[in-house]
Write an enzyme that holds these catalytic residues in place. Structure first.
Site, PDB file in Angstrom:
ATOM      1  N   ASN A   1      91.656  62.947  43.649  1.00 48.66           N
ATOM      2  CA  ASN A   1      91.145  61.975  42.515  1.00 48.66           C
ATOM      3  C   ASN A   1      91.104  63.075  41.265  1.00 48.66           C
ATOM      4  OD1 ASN A   1      91.109  59.270  43.466  1.00 48.66           O
ATOM      5  ND2 ASN A   1      89.050  59.948  44.097  1.00 48.66           N
TER       6      ASN A   1
ATOM      7  N   ARG B   1      55.667  67.512   8.404  1.00 48.05           N
ATOM      8  CA  ARG B   1      56.168  68.075  10.298  1.00 48.05           C
ATOM      9  C   ARG B   1      56.173  66.649  10.427  1.00 48.05           C
ATOM     10  NH1 ARG B   1      53.366  70.491  13.705  1.00 48.05           N
ATOM     11  NH2 ARG B   1      51.542  70.854  12.689  1.00 48.05           N
TER      12      ARG B   1
ATOM     13  N   SER C   1      88.069  60.318  48.305  1.00 47.67           N
ATOM     14  CA  SER C   1      87.480  58.788  48.324  1.00 47.67           C
ATOM     15  C   SER C   1      86.883  58.467  50.046  1.00 47.67           C
ATOM     16  CB  SER C   1      89.101  58.147  47.919  1.00 47.67           C
ATOM     17  OG  SER C   1      88.978  56.944  48.770  1.00 47.67           O
TER      18      SER C   1
ATOM     19  N   LYS D   1      93.324  60.201  48.515  1.00 50.06           N
ATOM     20  CA  LYS D   1      94.400  60.507  47.434  1.00 50.06           C
ATOM     21  C   LYS D   1      93.239  61.942  46.372  1.00 50.06           C
ATOM     22  CE  LYS D   1      92.544  57.499  44.489  1.00 50.06           C
ATOM     23  NZ  LYS D   1      91.522  56.254  44.068  1.00 50.06           N
TER      24      LYS D   1
ATOM     25  N   ARG E   1      76.229  81.393  24.139  1.00 53.39           N
ATOM     26  CA  ARG E   1      76.797  82.333  24.264  1.00 53.39           C
ATOM     27  C   ARG E   1      77.540  82.341  25.676  1.00 53.39           C
ATOM     28  NH1 ARG E   1      72.200  85.326  22.369  1.00 53.39           N
ATOM     29  NH2 ARG E   1      71.246  85.198  24.272  1.00 53.39           N
TER      30      ARG E   1
END
Lengths: 366, 366, 366, 366
Positions: free
Chosen positions: A266, A297, A258, A264, A106
């Site tokens: 990323n 089993r 970074s 940067k 769900r």
């Protein structure tokens, strides 16, 4: 998703199993109603130290033994004797797992719906925007920019549909007793199983102690979903390469930086989804490997399943969640798209991109 | 099954693709009928050296390029120019694969039906025969001897049903052109694809060059089937241990002997099925690993699929076939069953074994 | 590599096993020298229909039974009786497999050496050429262009070294007899095994019928080699993207074309290597899955190994071969490298790239 | 083993990395000694809320960023500026992982030694006891009862040796900086890495950000160890079947009981080891799948490794631990061994069992 598979949830479901078993046996006349009520009440109110129980369960190889012991100690003689009657440890473990699968399914469905909506918006907006289509990592022919996302979206939707079907078919009560014969249920096994299933919100059916195709089916569907999300992540991360620059992940506080290069951005969301897509296939293989279980089993096979299935749900949940964020906030650079298309020198004829996109959106609702 | 995935079959299906494409384009008015007829005729009559073509295909990374070259060389100018128009190599490769999947699925279904019938007979005959039920490889409680086989049978039936559903949903025509936009089909792509699908006996739909959830779904279903057959093999091989001696594989001329011990009756059929169940999970993992394919048509991912899927079908076919033989001829030793039960000292109350067996047989028809 | 694992090679090795066994038994005085000579001579001259034998072997579940039967039919009474004495089918099968592993390892080593040399040339030439370094698929800081290839080369060398060590340790004679006790070798089992090992060019040691860590070790090493080659292929294919254009595969007649876009230069070599890197991990998993084999000689586990190991060698051989071609002919576009670096605006300081490259080249010889 | 891979251990190692980096840079003259001392002192004394940090690390996709931020906040300006200089997040993550690998390897080696000793005692005691040898799950020829355990022991020893070699070769410092060029280490990168390695107890070498063969090698060796332990578990569990009854697991308080059948002695230790042997192969496959990592530092590949490697160590540790307990306390029923051998009617000639056992014990010390 972590909560769904937590020790607390496991214990709560196991207590619900024992309560449902007692009530169903009472309804079928195998035990007095007030005895069943005492059991059910105890299951609701007993306080369990999850950490302590987990240790004993690890030693015993099953949760049911120490849990039943605790319940018995907390109950008067008659309900203590009636408790757990007709059930075996694996009945509890498998039913608990399926209750967790139901809840996890769900959760995932709701997240998948969000990613579907976010991608639909992207697809509709850019269905007709000419862009470079790329095959074998080479520039090929123009496509509508939205087409690539429509394909990713359709793959995710197909995977989600498969998962829902597997869970609907596979999330069943387990009630077989020690050897899967329902030997201690007064000849009322099928009726008791059906009552418990209704009580707990699961499907009913014959015992399936050593017949694990449903687990393998659910696990495979999860693996396919993680792979379909990986396809989206692969495409976004390639588009986000600086030399292409056609899209990039949204900036998120605390994410994607970074430690050495502050400038940067990323593709950290894609990283999570790609990482999941590397890990999931081997987990699915483990579930398939465990299928040839011994006799009534098995030994080792079914005990391997629960942690593996939980890992698959956790990977899928993490992947869906980050890619929903990515899809909702994806920054598209139309100028870069146009620039790249121009540089490719392949014209701007996007063929039937729009027709294909429309057909896929019509077929795969959110 | 070897024939289904042979080079000859591959070439025949590829020629059928080109013929169907030409006819569909003619029906939509994109090429003259007689040109399409010439193409179709050539596809039916051309002689191809399969070995030679396979070598060139391996080099080119695709069958379509050398095949189309040969057809063009065998055709007059107009049909040579019209040939393959609107299609890309992967359109041919994927459609061929799906035609093989269809054929392979039909073969398997027929074999699975036989195993189902053989097991039904076993189950019905021994449903009420008290026998030792075993859990965690230990004697547990009595079961009806047929119950164990009923469980194995239900697992195989569930797996077969899943496989049929996956093939029905996934065995689709591929027609997208170079970048999946159907750019060279005169705006009639959907109609042409639908005509080709009808012609070739496949489902139709949008291009799915880099959307491979259907392949992963079919492969997973095969892996589950192999695992379900492994369950049966595991049980038979355990029953056949000399110390138990409750069942043994039928004697087959040339099978199951030992080069050093002439008196042994080895469970060679079970060996084949168990061996397959060790190999299949990793093949499924490969299909899942390939899902995050790049952009419009990926690099490496889809090229990995065809041999892996063929291997899975071959393993499944081998496994179904030997286990059908085993199930049909399984020798049951009722005296041993009774002796073991007596030695176990666990009584003979088989609980609701018969009711459970009846319910499973009713649910899972052959 | 296909020849190494062909039916013909398998039969030739099996005949060599029987001849070596006869000679070793004669040398230890268990059989007359001329009887052993007759066996050895027959093993050298007998004509075997490979196809026919393969069919019977498939049915028998072992090659040894029908092969020994044929040899016996071709021999006089005394050598016929002495033939195969002290050996079991698996002795033949495992020794044959190890002879193939040895041969396959030599083939691979030679190809790996070529790729090492080709990469060394590339690395040395471009060690100091400033280029964009990329991390998480984003432009990061400058590197020496050769550094990336030096890393790929070191990974391949490390993998090749591991594979050679595993083969050297694991390629052993198998001689245990029916239950691994060397019961029918007149108390001379160790000496006979040692003689046979010397004769056949393998290592000697105790029987290892159900102890398969050597197989798993060789298989894992192959999987790592395929992955290391995939690293090189990944990098080349990313560099070859049109928007980067820093490198591209050499043009090869008949390779890398497109059936729909004649102008494209597809990275078909990388495709082969990346495809292999998707398939290999699951094959390694199958070898690991088979390790818990039953008792003296297992059921299903070892029978799964030979085809899986052959597949791994074939994937590795294909991958090494195409990547050697790619490495030798890789076209580097220095102008594109400079242009991309300039566009990235990250300067041209390549840090200690050259020092690192030199250290790696020194450590990993060809 | 859980402690080795705990958040606390991870943070402690990361702090040790930063301290070692500062000290090494000071030793090479890149920063004043007292500044390095301040950093090192702070790393030793700072209090970190592990839970809080883990959440931020999950979001950032790396532990280093929030950890470095905390340290900077706790430091005066100069050491705050010098902290982490020359390193990137992955340098920290990989070095931490290798410190954990080292510690985990030591733990495992010690447990493996115990299992080796316990099995040696069993093997020596029963080397000459005639017992049924079994192949393909069928009675075959007599063996010395100790031979089977000698084989299992040799497999475990071989696997342990491989693991130790892989860790010795692979547990290296990671220090490459943002793009693996050691750009910010004043040209002293190699020397600084060597100092840090010595400081932290690891090997040194070139950066290996995207060259992960060492990780794959360690992971494969773990998978092989788990499989070798599974072989022992398979054999014990088969011997413990009631119809054989030749051995059974020791009784352990709180272990091996049944919630429905109080009299049963379940082989729960074997169950743990067999379960691990089903799960491990897919984890190894994930490590191999991740090998083709992109460019200087990849996207998704290396991030997948740490949790997978930790899982493999945890499975191996659990398996070694339970099987050591099983081996130490295994109850052997000599009467049952003799009875089964007699019933098999295959005599009592155990061939060269004792010689083979002696050779294996001599080769594989504890």
């Amino acid at each position: 998703m972590i909560a769904v598979f937590s020790d607390d949830a496991t214990i709560r479901h196991a207590l619900a199993f024992e309560a449902a078993l007692a009530r169903a046996r009472a309804a079928e006349g195998l035990v007095a109603g007030h005895v069943a009520d005492e059991i059910a009440a105890c299951c609701e109110t007993i306080e369990i130290n999850a950490m302590e129980l987990a240790e004993q369960a690890a030693l015993a190889g099953t949760l049911a033994i120490p849990l039943v012991k605790r319940l018995r100690a907390a109950l008067p003689r008659a309900p203590a004797a009636a408790l757990h009657m007709g059930a075996t440890s694996q009945d509890v473990a498998d039913t608990v797992l399926m209750l967790q699968v139901e809840a996890a399914g769900r959760l995932l469905s709701s997240d998948v719906k969000q990613i579907g909506e976010a991608l639909r918006a992207l697809v509709e907006r850019y269905a007709a925007t000419p862009a470079v289509g790329r095959t074998l990592l080479q520039d090929a022919l123009p496509i509508g920019f939205g087409l690539r996302f429509a394909q990713a979206r359709a793959g995710i939707a197909d995977a989600a549909r498969r998962l829902e079907a597997e869970i609907a078919a596979g999330a069943r009560i387990q009630l077989g007793g020690a050897a899967g014969t329902r030997d201690d249920l007064g000849g009322k096994g099928a009726a008791i199983a059906a009552r418990m299933a209704l009580d707990l919100g699961l499907a009913t059916g014959a015992p399936w102690h050593a017949r694990r195709t449903c687990i393998a089916g659910i696990g495979s569907a999860l693996g396919i979903l993680v792979g379909a999300l990986g396809k989206l992540a692969r495409d976004v991360s390639l588009l986000a390469q600086n030399a292409l620059g056609e899209a990039r992940e949204p900036a998120t506080e605390g994410r994607g930086g970074s430690s050495a290069m502050a400038h940067k951005r990323n593709p950290t969301g894609c990283q999570v989804a790609l990482s999941a897509s590397i890990r999931a296939p081997g987990l699915v293989a483990a579930l398939l490997t465990g299928l040839p279980q011994e006799q009534e089993r098995g030994l080792g096979g079914w005990q391997a399943e629960a942690p593996v299935l939980a890992d698959l749900f956790l990977l899928a949940a993490g992947s869906v969640s980050v890619m929903a964020t990515v899809a909702r906030g994806l920054e598209i650079d139309e100028a870069a798209i146009a620039r790249n298309l121009n540089a490719a020198g392949i014209g701007a004829d996007i063929g039937e991109s729009e027709v294909i996109v429309a057909a896929m959106l019509a077929e795969q609702r959110d």
